[in-house]
Write a protein that holds these residues in place. Sequence first.
Motif, PDB file in Angstrom:
ATOM      1  N   TYR A  28     126.568  55.667  95.361  1.00 41.12           N
ATOM      2  CA  TYR A  28     125.384  54.885  95.467  1.00 41.12           C
ATOM      3  C   TYR A  28     124.084  55.112  94.705  1.00 41.12           C
ATOM      4  O   TYR A  28     123.869  56.445  94.590  1.00 41.12           O
ATOM      5  CB  TYR A  28     124.669  54.885  96.908  1.00 41.12           C
ATOM      6  N   ALA A  84     119.246  53.262  97.328  1.00 46.94           N
ATOM      7  CA  ALA A  84     120.018  52.555  98.287  1.00 46.94           C
ATOM      8  C   ALA A  84     119.748  52.894  99.766  1.00 46.94           C
ATOM      9  O   ALA A  84     119.766  54.007 100.018  1.00 46.94           O
ATOM     10  CB  ALA A  84     121.565  52.812  98.076  1.00 46.94           C
ATOM     11  N   MET A 107     130.158  55.737  97.138  1.00 46.33           N
ATOM     12  CA  MET A 107     130.125  54.321  97.431  1.00 46.33           C
ATOM     13  C   MET A 107     131.410  53.559  97.573  1.00 46.33           C
ATOM     14  O   MET A 107     131.673  53.163  98.724  1.00 46.33           O
ATOM     15  CB  MET A 107     129.067  53.622  96.637  1.00 46.33           C
TER      16      MET A 107
END
Length: 159
Positions: A37, A41, A50
């Motif tokens: 990420y 985020a 992620m």
Amino acid sequence: MQTRVHPFLWFDDQAAEAADLYVSLIPKSRVLDTRTYPDGAPGVAPGTVMSVSFELDGLPVEALNAGPQFRFTEAFSFFVSVSTQEEVDALWDGLVAGGGEPSRCGWLKDRFGLSWQIVPTALGELLQDPDPGRAQRAMQAMLGMQKIDIAALHAAADG
């Protein structure tokens, strides 16, 4: 246009751990890419995994870490066809380890809640036996099993 269809799996936060387990157990498998990420985020620390792209026996799979909103159900499972009892045992034991749940007829849930079917080719052969009595005895034996036992299937089919 080239279209590729492949499974997309939603995890809470175990996508990398699951991918590592699966590729360690399934031959001809590998992790292809791990993405994190970005800064900013919502709800996750920067650098948190992620998603993970990996292959299971050449099948592309995508795994996403996106929180606990969705869980796996038995409506989706990976069906793994194997030739030997050693393969059945290794996959079954590896997938049940660490909190997985055995079920019936070759089905199990791994510790992430994902369902798998570990099925020896002998089962299909016995269930399609031209002798309906052999096929029925094999079916009845399978219905009483969790992990499929090839020798027990043959013994039941032979009566």
